[in-house]
Design a protein around this motif. Structure first.
Motif, PDB file in Angstrom:
ATOM      1  N   ASN A 113     -42.161 -22.437 -13.410  1.00 14.31           N
ATOM      2  CA  ASN A 113     -42.549 -23.408 -12.375  1.00 14.31           C
ATOM      3  C   ASN A 113     -41.395 -24.289 -11.938  1.00 14.31           C
ATOM      4  OD1 ASN A 113     -45.045 -22.586 -13.841  1.00 14.31           O
ATOM      5  ND2 ASN A 113     -45.965 -23.791 -12.212  1.00 14.31           N
ATOM      6  N   TRP A 114     -40.174 -24.011 -12.428  1.00 12.84           N
ATOM      7  CA  TRP A 114     -39.029 -24.730 -11.864  1.00 12.84           C
ATOM      8  C   TRP A 114     -38.422 -23.956 -10.709  1.00 12.84           C
ATOM      9  CZ3 TRP A 114     -34.809 -21.614 -12.595  1.00 12.84           C
ATOM     10  CH2 TRP A 114     -34.665 -20.897 -13.789  1.00 12.84           C
ATOM     11  N   ALA A 115     -38.982 -22.823 -10.393  1.00 13.72           N
ATOM     12  CA  ALA A 115     -38.478 -22.053  -9.256  1.00 13.72           C
ATOM     13  C   ALA A 115     -38.703 -22.855  -7.970  1.00 13.72           C
ATOM     14  CB  ALA A 115     -39.203 -20.719  -9.184  1.00 13.72           C
ATOM     15  N   PRO A 116     -37.927 -22.586  -6.912  1.00 13.45           N
ATOM     16  CA  PRO A 116     -38.087 -23.338  -5.662  1.00 13.45           C
ATOM     17  C   PRO A 116     -39.503 -23.174  -5.113  1.00 13.45           C
ATOM     18  CG  PRO A 116     -36.241 -21.770  -5.525  1.00 13.45           C
ATOM     19  CD  PRO A 116     -36.906 -21.541  -6.831  1.00 13.45           C
ATOM     20  N   SER A 117     -39.949 -24.169  -4.365  1.00 14.21           N
ATOM     21  CA  SER A 117     -41.348 -24.162  -3.941  1.00 14.21           C
ATOM     22  C   SER A 117     -41.649 -23.030  -2.960  1.00 14.21           C
ATOM     23  CB  SER A 117     -41.743 -25.511  -3.356  1.00 14.21           C
ATOM     24  OG  SER A 117     -40.959 -25.755  -2.211  1.00 14.21           O
ATOM     25  N   GLU A 118     -40.616 -22.470  -2.278  1.00 14.83           N
ATOM     26  CA  GLU A 118     -40.919 -21.305  -1.432  1.00 14.83           C
ATOM     27  C   GLU A 118     -41.411 -20.135  -2.284  1.00 14.83           C
ATOM     28  OE1 GLU A 118     -37.926 -22.882  -1.287  1.00 14.83           O
ATOM     29  OE2 GLU A 118     -36.254 -21.460  -1.182  1.00 14.83           O
ATOM     30  N   ASP A 119     -41.061 -20.165  -3.596  1.00 14.23           N
ATOM     31  CA  ASP A 119     -41.564 -19.117  -4.475  1.00 14.23           C
ATOM     32  C   ASP A 119     -43.056 -19.252  -4.722  1.00 14.23           C
ATOM     33  OD1 ASP A 119     -39.321 -17.637  -4.702  1.00 14.23           O
ATOM     34  OD2 ASP A 119     -38.628 -18.553  -6.562  1.00 14.23           O
ATOM     35  N   LEU A 120     -43.560 -20.469  -4.620  1.00 19.63           N
ATOM     36  CA  LEU A 120     -45.002 -20.649  -4.755  1.00 19.63           C
ATOM     37  C   LEU A 120     -45.721 -19.813  -3.699  1.00 19.63           C
ATOM     38  CD1 LEU A 120     -47.614 -21.895  -5.727  1.00 19.63           C
ATOM     39  CD2 LEU A 120     -47.037 -23.997  -4.512  1.00 19.63           C
ATOM     40  N   GLU A 121     -45.162 -19.809  -2.469  1.00 19.84           N
ATOM     41  CA  GLU A 121     -45.795 -19.026  -1.396  1.00 19.84           C
ATOM     42  C   GLU A 121     -45.807 -17.539  -1.743  1.00 19.84           C
ATOM     43  OE1 GLU A 121     -47.578 -20.524   0.751  1.00 19.84           O
ATOM     44  OE2 GLU A 121     -46.819 -22.334  -0.235  1.00 19.84           O
ATOM     45  N   LYS A 122     -44.718 -17.083  -2.373  1.00 19.18           N
ATOM     46  CA  LYS A 122     -44.675 -15.664  -2.773  1.00 19.18           C
ATOM     47  C   LYS A 122     -45.713 -15.369  -3.857  1.00 19.18           C
ATOM     48  CE  LYS A 122     -39.785 -15.592  -1.739  1.00 19.18           C
ATOM     49  NZ  LYS A 122     -38.527 -16.029  -2.390  1.00 19.18           N
ATOM     50  N   ALA A 123     -45.840 -16.291  -4.791  1.00 22.43           N
ATOM     51  CA  ALA A 123     -46.835 -16.093  -5.855  1.00 22.43           C
ATOM     52  C   ALA A 123     -48.239 -16.073  -5.259  1.00 22.43           C
ATOM     53  CB  ALA A 123     -46.709 -17.201  -6.905  1.00 22.43           C
ATOM     54  N   VAL A 124     -48.484 -16.991  -4.365  1.00 23.41           N
ATOM     55  CA  VAL A 124     -49.810 -17.080  -3.740  1.00 23.41           C
ATOM     56  C   VAL A 124     -50.117 -15.819  -2.940  1.00 23.41           C
ATOM     57  CG1 VAL A 124     -51.049 -18.257  -1.867  1.00 23.41           C
ATOM     58  CG2 VAL A 124     -49.984 -19.593  -3.708  1.00 23.41           C
ATOM     59  N   ALA A 125     -49.133 -15.346  -2.175  1.00 28.02           N
ATOM     60  CA  ALA A 125     -49.337 -14.124  -1.385  1.00 28.02           C
ATOM     61  C   ALA A 125     -49.629 -12.936  -2.302  1.00 28.02           C
ATOM     62  CB  ALA A 125     -48.097 -13.846  -0.529  1.00 28.02           C
ATOM     63  N   ALA A 126     -48.914 -12.869  -3.420  1.00 27.78           N
ATOM     64  CA  ALA A 126     -49.121 -11.763  -4.358  1.00 27.78           C
ATOM     65  C   ALA A 126     -50.508 -11.826  -4.986  1.00 27.78           C
ATOM     66  CB  ALA A 126     -48.041 -11.789  -5.445  1.00 27.78           C
ATOM     67  N   VAL A 127     -50.943 -13.017  -5.296  1.00 29.15           N
ATOM     68  CA  VAL A 127     -52.287 -13.179  -5.881  1.00 29.15           C
ATOM     69  C   VAL A 127     -53.349 -12.776  -4.860  1.00 29.15           C
ATOM     70  CG1 VAL A 127     -53.977 -14.912  -6.631  1.00 29.15           C
ATOM     71  CG2 VAL A 127     -51.676 -14.883  -7.631  1.00 29.15           C
ATOM     72  N   ARG A 128     -53.161 -13.210  -3.608  1.00 27.31           N
ATOM     73  CA  ARG A 128     -54.146 -12.896  -2.568  1.00 27.31           C
ATOM     74  C   ARG A 128     -54.247 -11.378  -2.375  1.00 27.31           C
ATOM     75  NH1 ARG A 128     -52.282 -16.093   1.445  1.00 27.31           N
ATOM     76  NH2 ARG A 128     -53.482 -17.871   0.671  1.00 27.31           N
TER      77      ARG A 128
END
Lengths: 354, 354
Positions: free
Chosen positions: A86-101
């Motif tokens: 969770n120290w990854a840049p916040s744009e990575d959150l979008e990638k995680a979210v897209a992958a989950v979706r």
């Protein structure tokens, strides 16, 4: 909450999880572990660019596996998880979210945040992306963090309780699971959050450690170092050989920042360091060699390939204190099954004998 | 070798040992623990001048206890042990030998030698003094030392396998028992010495830790920190209160040499340090206060009595990472019985459920 084995139809008891080791636990290892009745995770670490491709690969492997395919078709949930820092840049959150979706993995595993609110923020987005069907696992290393994270990121499905014996990254000071697990269990109970499942991690290598963790209050166990010596791990041969060779991990591993520094990994929060097998990089650092010289020698060793690992080498062997219990390379499936079988026979025997 | 419960008639299963905490585990605590079916030890530490008096006192207490007296009369063996540091001057060996010859304690517990040969030399004299009837226990903290000590001091009756979670003194770097116990068990097995009994120590506080240690290969467990909060411990009220207060021992204790230094205890071998609850002495040392100033403040605090302990105090609270699991002061007898009962019910339940 029902037991993990009821939440996830392919899981068998006792629950054995393979840690999301960054760039080592990839689709092959993750699916092999789940296929054996364990819980496999892809270790994305701090780079989620390849996540979509890994999940596609995992979905293909799942479709080649009769039991897992049935699960996947019946539920629409991919029977593995993935982990990230969770120290990854916040744009990575979008990638995680897209992958989950898109892929609906059974779980995400969060770790390494600079502050506990980040776990909560990311968890909320993950839950939204899967209508709550992707479970949220968060790894902690202290009683205070367990309670704080459980409150902030409510509802947390699983807390991975990492003791200081663990290999690789974790808090720079902490307790082993012998005391950490029961105190976390008590603290969550007292805070009215006893339904959070606990996975014990750190120093567990076999059926003995697994049975012990269950006695300490865990609902399942996580093995990392043991799976480094699996056929399916994406690991250099030199690294894997050193894991099989090393013994007496309390004496021959240490928690340190020097390996991270040499590898140029500088983004971990200050309170984290990592446990690795002692080698020349460590000893030279300790005996006062300048970092620049140590770095130069390390970078040279990196070019040697497999012979760069080992006690006379300089390439990092992240591993836990239990490294001495790893004696051979096995199929991940056989590791899961051996650990489960041995844990159960120990428990049954002890209950009879005492 | 037969199980410990057959070697020592008063012991009940699972075997719970009270650590020979220096000047805290004295005759009252030792006899109370043995009287409850556990194994009590007097902690003589590095000063054996009072040993004869303590053993006389213990013998009197044993004679007041119906079960223990029967044991003592039937066997001539005093149903407690005593522990000492093997770095004590060699004239202390003579005192230990004389005490063994006169009082025939059930065991001696050796710890802290500068080199492993010292354990062997002292052990031989102890065995001679008791015709081998006083058992030799030796505490180790690494796999290498376990095998080395077992070979040198043959026949060792018991190895106390101390993980790094332990309070007070131990190796400055090491593993928790989660990995240390099974690797020691395997190493002794491979060296043909599987008949040595193993006692797990370090972070065990209750029935959960006890059941866990049995799963890891222990023949019994040793509790130290938990017995600090017993009615029979010879401990200052301020110290005991701090043990009951402190939580989250992984975060709020540390292995350090600073407490020893402040207390003027400088004779431990270099590779030992001690775990204690963090207090002002620790924090000031860490933030760069001169040792002289820290010492001055420490010595002043020593005059305050009970209020000198605590997180804002400066007097040392040696304790293990499990300190947060100690919630109240209990009779030693009740501690032993609660630990045994809870361990057994955990084991039976798990064997049924899985």
């Amino acid at each position: 909450m029902p037991p993990l084995t009821e939440q996830h139809g392919w899981l068998t008891s006792p629950v054995v999880v393979c840690a999301p080791m960054r760039l080592i636990a990839l689709p092959q290892l993750a699916v092999e572990v789940s296929g054996a009745g364990g819980f496999g995770f892809i270790g994305a670490g701090n780079n989620l660019d390849k996540l979509d491709g890994w999940l596609r690969e995992a979905a293909n492997l799942v479709n080649d596996h009769s039991i897992l395919r049935m699960q996947y078709e019946a539920t629409g949930i991919l029977p593995i998880g993935f982990g990230y820092f969770n120290w990854a840049p916040s744009e990575d959150l979008e990638k995680a979210v897209a992958a989950v979706r898109k892929w609906k993995p059974a779980a995400v595993w969060q770790f390494g945040a600079h502050n506990n609110e980040d776990y909560a923020n990311w968890a909320e987005k993950i839950r939204q992306a899967s209508d709550g069907r992707t479970k949220v696992w968060i790894q902690i290393g202290s009683v205070a963090d367990a309670v704080d994270v459980a409150r902030l990121a409510k509802p947390v499905d699983v807390l991975v309780v990492q003791g200081t014996d663990a290999g690789g990254h974790g808090l720079d000071s902490g307790a082993g699971i012998i005391s950490l697990l029961p105190e976390v269990a008590d603290a969550l109970h007292n805070a009215g959050m006893a339904d959070i499942k606990l996975i014990g991690a750190g120093g567990i290598m076999d059926g003995r450690g697994t049975a012990a963790a269950l006695m300490l209050g865990a609902d399942g166990v996580c093995l990392g170092t043991r799976f480094l010596a699996s056929e399916e791990a994406a690991i250099a041969e030199g690294y894997r050989k050193e894991v099989v060779r090393a013994t007496d991990g309390g004496a021959n591993t240490a928690r340190t920042k020097v390996y991270d520094k040499l590898r140029g990994t500088t983004l971990w929060p200050e309170k984290y360091n990592a446990r690795g097998v002692l080698n020349k990089s460590f000893y030279d650092d300790k005996s006062g060699m300048t970092f620049e010289e140590n770095q130069r020698l390390h970078d040279e060793a990196m070019k040697q390939g497999d012979s760069g690992w080992g006690v006379d080498g300089r390439i990092t062997t992240y591993a836990g204190t239990g490294v001495g219990l790893v004696k051979s390379v096995m199929k991940a499936e056989d590791i899961v099954k051996e650990v489960q079988r041995d844990a159960m026979s120990r428990l049954r025997l002890a209950a009879k004998q005492q």
